[in-house]
Write a protein that holds these residues in place. Sequence first.
Motif, PDB file in Angstrom:
ATOM      1  N   ASP A 303      36.767  -1.236   1.228  1.00 52.32           N
ATOM      2  CA  ASP A 303      35.986  -2.475   1.296  1.00 52.32           C
ATOM      3  C   ASP A 303      36.564  -3.541   2.228  1.00 52.32           C
ATOM      4  O   ASP A 303      35.968  -4.608   2.365  1.00 52.32           O
ATOM      5  CB  ASP A 303      35.846  -3.063  -0.123  1.00 52.32           C
ATOM      6  CG  ASP A 303      35.068  -2.125  -1.043  1.00 52.32           C
ATOM      7  OD1 ASP A 303      34.196  -1.404  -0.517  1.00 52.32           O
ATOM      8  OD2 ASP A 303      35.351  -2.101  -2.257  1.00 52.32           O
ATOM      9  N   TYR A 304      37.710  -3.283   2.844  1.00 54.66           N
ATOM     10  CA  TYR A 304      38.258  -4.282   3.760  1.00 54.66           C
ATOM     11  C   TYR A 304      37.558  -4.224   5.116  1.00 54.66           C
ATOM     12  O   TYR A 304      37.022  -3.181   5.518  1.00 54.66           O
ATOM     13  CB  TYR A 304      39.761  -4.052   3.956  1.00 54.66           C
ATOM     14  CG  TYR A 304      40.596  -4.425   2.746  1.00 54.66           C
ATOM     15  CD1 TYR A 304      40.972  -5.744   2.526  1.00 54.66           C
ATOM     16  CD2 TYR A 304      40.962  -3.463   1.820  1.00 54.66           C
ATOM     17  CE1 TYR A 304      41.720  -6.080   1.400  1.00 54.66           C
ATOM     18  CE2 TYR A 304      41.708  -3.794   0.696  1.00 54.66           C
ATOM     19  CZ  TYR A 304      42.081  -5.105   0.491  1.00 54.66           C
ATOM     20  OH  TYR A 304      42.823  -5.444  -0.618  1.00 54.66           O
ATOM     21  N   ASN A 305      37.558  -5.358   5.794  1.00 50.54           N
ATOM     22  CA  ASN A 305      36.923  -5.469   7.099  1.00 50.54           C
ATOM     23  C   ASN A 305      37.458  -4.377   8.030  1.00 50.54           C
ATOM     24  O   ASN A 305      38.653  -4.097   8.064  1.00 50.54           O
ATOM     25  CB  ASN A 305      37.225  -6.864   7.675  1.00 50.54           C
ATOM     26  CG  ASN A 305      36.393  -7.164   8.917  1.00 50.54           C
ATOM     27  OD1 ASN A 305      36.351  -6.387   9.850  1.00 50.54           O
ATOM     28  ND2 ASN A 305      35.729  -8.314   8.915  1.00 50.54           N
ATOM     29  N   SER A 306      36.566  -3.770   8.805  1.00 59.40           N
ATOM     30  CA  SER A 306      36.961  -2.677   9.697  1.00 59.40           C
ATOM     31  C   SER A 306      37.887  -3.152  10.821  1.00 59.40           C
ATOM     32  O   SER A 306      38.508  -2.340  11.501  1.00 59.40           O
ATOM     33  CB  SER A 306      35.715  -2.013  10.307  1.00 59.40           C
ATOM     34  OG  SER A 306      34.960  -2.970  11.049  1.00 59.40           O
ATOM     35  N   GLY A 307      37.988  -4.472  11.021  1.00 61.34           N
ATOM     36  CA  GLY A 307      38.883  -5.001  12.046  1.00 61.34           C
ATOM     37  C   GLY A 307      40.354  -4.896  11.674  1.00 61.34           C
ATOM     38  O   GLY A 307      41.229  -5.042  12.535  1.00 61.34           O
ATOM     39  N   TYR A 308      40.630  -4.678  10.382  1.00 58.64           N
ATOM     40  CA  TYR A 308      42.000  -4.514   9.938  1.00 58.64           C
ATOM     41  C   TYR A 308      42.443  -3.070  10.103  1.00 58.64           C
ATOM     42  O   TYR A 308      41.655  -2.143   9.888  1.00 58.64           O
ATOM     43  CB  TYR A 308      42.154  -4.904   8.458  1.00 58.64           C
ATOM     44  CG  TYR A 308      41.929  -6.375   8.175  1.00 58.64           C
ATOM     45  CD1 TYR A 308      42.790  -7.328   8.692  1.00 58.64           C
ATOM     46  CD2 TYR A 308      40.862  -6.800   7.380  1.00 58.64           C
ATOM     47  CE1 TYR A 308      42.587  -8.681   8.418  1.00 58.64           C
ATOM     48  CE2 TYR A 308      40.659  -8.139   7.107  1.00 58.64           C
ATOM     49  CZ  TYR A 308      41.524  -9.084   7.632  1.00 58.64           C
ATOM     50  OH  TYR A 308      41.332 -10.408   7.366  1.00 58.64           O
ATOM     51  N   THR A 309      43.696  -2.885  10.450  1.00 60.68           N
ATOM     52  CA  THR A 309      44.238  -1.527  10.490  1.00 60.68           C
ATOM     53  C   THR A 309      44.525  -1.063   9.067  1.00 60.68           C
ATOM     54  O   THR A 309      44.600  -1.871   8.128  1.00 60.68           O
ATOM     55  CB  THR A 309      45.541  -1.480  11.302  1.00 60.68           C
ATOM     56  OG1 THR A 309      46.540  -2.251  10.625  1.00 60.68           O
ATOM     57  CG2 THR A 309      45.349  -2.027  12.712  1.00 60.68           C
ATOM     58  N   SER A 310      44.717   0.240   8.921  1.00 62.97           N
ATOM     59  CA  SER A 310      45.018   0.776   7.592  1.00 62.97           C
ATOM     60  C   SER A 310      46.331   0.217   7.060  1.00 62.97           C
ATOM     61  O   SER A 310      46.484  -0.018   5.855  1.00 62.97           O
ATOM     62  CB  SER A 310      45.070   2.304   7.645  1.00 62.97           C
ATOM     63  OG  SER A 310      43.804   2.824   7.986  1.00 62.97           O
ATOM     64  N   SER A 311      47.289   0.017   7.944  1.00 60.46           N
ATOM     65  CA  SER A 311      48.570  -0.549   7.519  1.00 60.46           C
ATOM     66  C   SER A 311      48.384  -1.971   6.995  1.00 60.46           C
ATOM     67  O   SER A 311      48.999  -2.368   5.994  1.00 60.46           O
ATOM     68  CB  SER A 311      49.549  -0.536   8.699  1.00 60.46           C
ATOM     69  OG  SER A 311      50.810  -1.059   8.328  1.00 60.46           O
ATOM     70  N   GLU A 312      47.518  -2.774   7.677  1.00 56.81           N
ATOM     71  CA  GLU A 312      47.238  -4.137   7.199  1.00 56.81           C
ATOM     72  C   GLU A 312      46.505  -4.104   5.869  1.00 56.81           C
ATOM     73  O   GLU A 312      46.792  -4.907   4.960  1.00 56.81           O
ATOM     74  CB  GLU A 312      46.416  -4.887   8.249  1.00 56.81           C
ATOM     75  CG  GLU A 312      47.213  -5.222   9.502  1.00 56.81           C
ATOM     76  CD  GLU A 312      46.366  -5.838  10.597  1.00 56.81           C
ATOM     77  OE1 GLU A 312      46.903  -6.644  11.376  1.00 56.81           O
ATOM     78  OE2 GLU A 312      45.156  -5.503  10.686  1.00 56.81           O
ATOM     79  N   LYS A 313      45.552  -3.186   5.718  1.00 58.07           N
ATOM     80  CA  LYS A 313      44.834  -3.060   4.442  1.00 58.07           C
ATOM     81  C   LYS A 313      45.801  -2.735   3.310  1.00 58.07           C
ATOM     82  O   LYS A 313      45.683  -3.265   2.196  1.00 58.07           O
ATOM     83  CB  LYS A 313      43.772  -1.963   4.555  1.00 58.07           C
ATOM     84  CG  LYS A 313      42.633  -2.290   5.504  1.00 58.07           C
ATOM     85  CD  LYS A 313      41.668  -1.109   5.643  1.00 58.07           C
ATOM     86  CE  LYS A 313      40.577  -1.397   6.677  1.00 58.07           C
ATOM     87  NZ  LYS A 313      39.658  -0.240   6.843  1.00 58.07           N
ATOM     88  N   LEU A 314      46.786  -1.863   3.594  1.00 57.63           N
ATOM     89  CA  LEU A 314      47.777  -1.508   2.578  1.00 57.63           C
ATOM     90  C   LEU A 314      48.583  -2.736   2.167  1.00 57.63           C
ATOM     91  O   LEU A 314      48.889  -2.925   0.972  1.00 57.63           O
ATOM     92  CB  LEU A 314      48.698  -0.411   3.118  1.00 57.63           C
ATOM     93  CG  LEU A 314      49.807   0.055   2.174  1.00 57.63           C
ATOM     94  CD1 LEU A 314      49.214   0.616   0.871  1.00 57.63           C
ATOM     95  CD2 LEU A 314      50.676   1.111   2.845  1.00 57.63           C
ATOM     96  N   LYS A 315      48.900  -3.578   3.133  1.00 60.40           N
ATOM     97  CA  LYS A 315      49.643  -4.798   2.803  1.00 60.40           C
ATOM     98  C   LYS A 315      48.814  -5.737   1.925  1.00 60.40           C
ATOM     99  O   LYS A 315      49.347  -6.383   1.011  1.00 60.40           O
ATOM    100  CB  LYS A 315      50.082  -5.499   4.086  1.00 60.40           C
ATOM    101  CG  LYS A 315      51.159  -4.740   4.844  1.00 60.40           C
ATOM    102  CD  LYS A 315      51.489  -5.369   6.190  1.00 60.40           C
ATOM    103  CE  LYS A 315      52.525  -4.537   6.926  1.00 60.40           C
ATOM    104  NZ  LYS A 315      52.784  -5.050   8.289  1.00 60.40           N
TER     105      LYS A 315
END
Length: 876
Positions: A303-315
């Motif tokens: 559900d996170y914005n697609s502009g974020y990387t997977s590493s940022e989503k994990l954070k």
Amino acid sequence: MFDPRFSLEDRALFSEVGYTADQVNQFPQKFDALTILYVLDNGFTVSDTESYDERLPGGAVASSLLDGIPAEHLSGYNRRFNGEDIVELFRNWITPQFTEAFPTRYSRVDLVEFREHCILPSDLEGYAEGFSGKDLVTLINEKIDHSAANNYVGFSGEEVVSLIRANVLPEKAREYTGRFRGDSLTALVKANIPADKALEYPAHLSGSDIATLYGEGVTPTEAATYDPTLPGRLILRVRSGDITQEQVLKFPPKFYLALLDFLRTEQDRTTLSKINKPYPSDLDWSDFYCCLEDKISPERFDDYNSGYTSSEKLKFIIQNITPELANRYGSRFSPKTIKHFIEKGFEPDKVPTYNPRFGKEAVELFVTNDISPAQTEQFSERVSANAIYVMIQRGLSETQLTGFDPRLSAEQGADLFIKGVDPKQTIGFNRRFTGSDIVKFIAANINPSVANEYDYRIPCKRLISLHKQGIMGGQTKGFDQRFSWLGFLNRNWTGSILSEGYSGQQASAYHWFFSQEAVYNFCKKGVGAIKAESYLPHFRFVDICDLAINNIPAVKAKEYAPRFSVKEIVLLHKAGVTAHLANGYYDAIPLRSLVALFKLGISGETIPKDKQKNMTRVLDKIKGFNPEAVCYLDHGGHGVLLRLKGRNFALKISDEQQDQKEEAKILTKIGDYYKARNQRPRHIVRFHGEQHSALVFDYIDGVSLEDYVIQNQLTEENVLSIGKGILEGLIEMRTAGVVHHRDLKPRNIMIARDTSHPLLVDFGVATTNHWPNAVSEYNRAFGTHDLVALAQILYFMSTKEHLFSQSTSMVLSTGGKVDIRDEREWVYQDPSNRLAQYMQKVNSNVQYSSVRVIIIKCLNARPYHFRRVSRLFTSA
């Protein structure tokens, strides 16, 4: 008309800024439109570019002009280098001289490696041509000798190191070549897996994988049943039942190491089995491992914005920031920044309205100081957030900064504007300087023409420091590439050279072999470039300084044998020991002893080096003698004769202590005999006893009979007179109880300079034994008897030749071969058959009849026929 190489857009751009076709067409083809604009905009013309090497690309020429890099610094490189090579070599401080010292097979990349690791051409000697420059750097740094490395030609440097350290023979290693290299090869050899067996395993498996599987009994056929992406260790885990192959294949291969590390317990395997959806592929393996450890499912990323990387989503997930909240701030901010905004209470709907060029710090600055997005939009992109804040606080607009150098930030321009600095003062500084540099120059009252004169490598801070010291820009010019900008930055070598008052041209005159440190020391100690270079390649720069300061010319220093260090050469030179003399000493003689012996007059010219080798003990004894009190006279087979200066005494020191004591006994016996009778022997050197392990004699002002005969042409009267004196000396010796001299030869007979009077010396092997067999048992070393030796001496005085030319019992024993058969002893083994030819030789070569008679009688005499021979001299 513009040259066809320029597009319509290029031509329009030239026309817009006012450059004509004649101005731009004269630039070489390698200059594109933007580069030409770059050159012309900074006040240069095409003629300024012509002095640069034609191989350089246009961009490199333009950058060199703007950075103030002289054309000569980029010239002189071998034609095998292209423009890109030249630029790269120059950036790495590699001079043309440095490149020429290496064989042409080495590329620019190789030379950069050599320079970085301080490798000289001499370091590469012996290595096979099959190694690349990178290989050689690895081998040399790992101290792998060429004799060992050359057996592994065809392998990389790292492979050679690995194989040698693992004790893998080259023949063994080559069995695996083709498919297996490096660590794979080493792993197979260490595991003792035959090459043919290793090649049966599937091609996707590395040597380490095969070693792992082979050790666990997995055959090549079984290994081929597993997916090609699985490494050996994971195959073993699948084979053991810890995890299924289907479960593993849900994940990209880059996660396999994380899976291996994670699989420890049954619970871990259960967690892994519940994962049905793949994790995002842009996760790295450490993030993936974190997901496994914290049981974060792949669905949490959705559900996170697609502009974020997977590493940022994990954070975000780890920080408990929901997708809804994170998405409201916008993907331009990092998770850490968004967390900071949340903690500061910044509204998520207000923050994203600021211009995207502003980052976290800028947005925080604006929000904290109530600066709205509309206020920030009044300023162009060249104005930083801090400058916007300062200018808004001071009530300044961007138009007030017009005229300042564009390199100055708006904040710097505002500060200068407030201080009343004329914008024209900021214009004209070389392009290598930054806006901050310009501000510092203005504060130090340094104008553009002064600053631009300094070498392009000197940074602003150091430039200002040099200017304060009174060192002007012209002095800093001319330093070649070995003088890095770090030297200008601090008071290290380059800065110190300048501080000592030397210019770049003077420093660069030194050979490229010399480092910055070496050049500084040469300058400081007054050693000129030509003089310093004359010592190459034999000496290091530290040594060169020592030699030059002590005024030892290179040609003289190079003559000294390699066994002498430079410090020793300096000491020898100060002591007056030339290379010729120093090299004449036996190698085992230490320096202190060598100098002491030289002062005593003992050298290779007085005692040959091969003789010194056999006299090390006696030389060691006399090294402590005072050269003011004694000096060298002569030497024998195992001893040295010294003279006491100012007194008529000579000292004999032998390395055979027992022989010396025996000689002292013999001489004491002779002396006591004649002393008891209140007499003195006329033809035996006078003995005065022992002192300090030395025998003390009268000093005889004269020469040995050997030298006397060589220097003079003797008459019959001379021969008979000297011969009679020798015989009388032997009779005097026998009268005192010393029966045989046993070493009678021209070197052991001294002729007094004033009277030509003969004196017998050297009684080291004389004996009091009367038995004839006692004499004959010494025949090999000392001769048959003294009368035969007298015959030889008479023949030598008459002809200047030796009767028994190979005899080691005469002159040849002092310098000839010692392994030849003693010809005299060979004759007297069978005199009835062998002596006749030598008597014929006497009759043919000796011109004096009376002498011929005596010689023949002596050759046929018994050891006790002294009186009979004496009568012959009387009647002659």
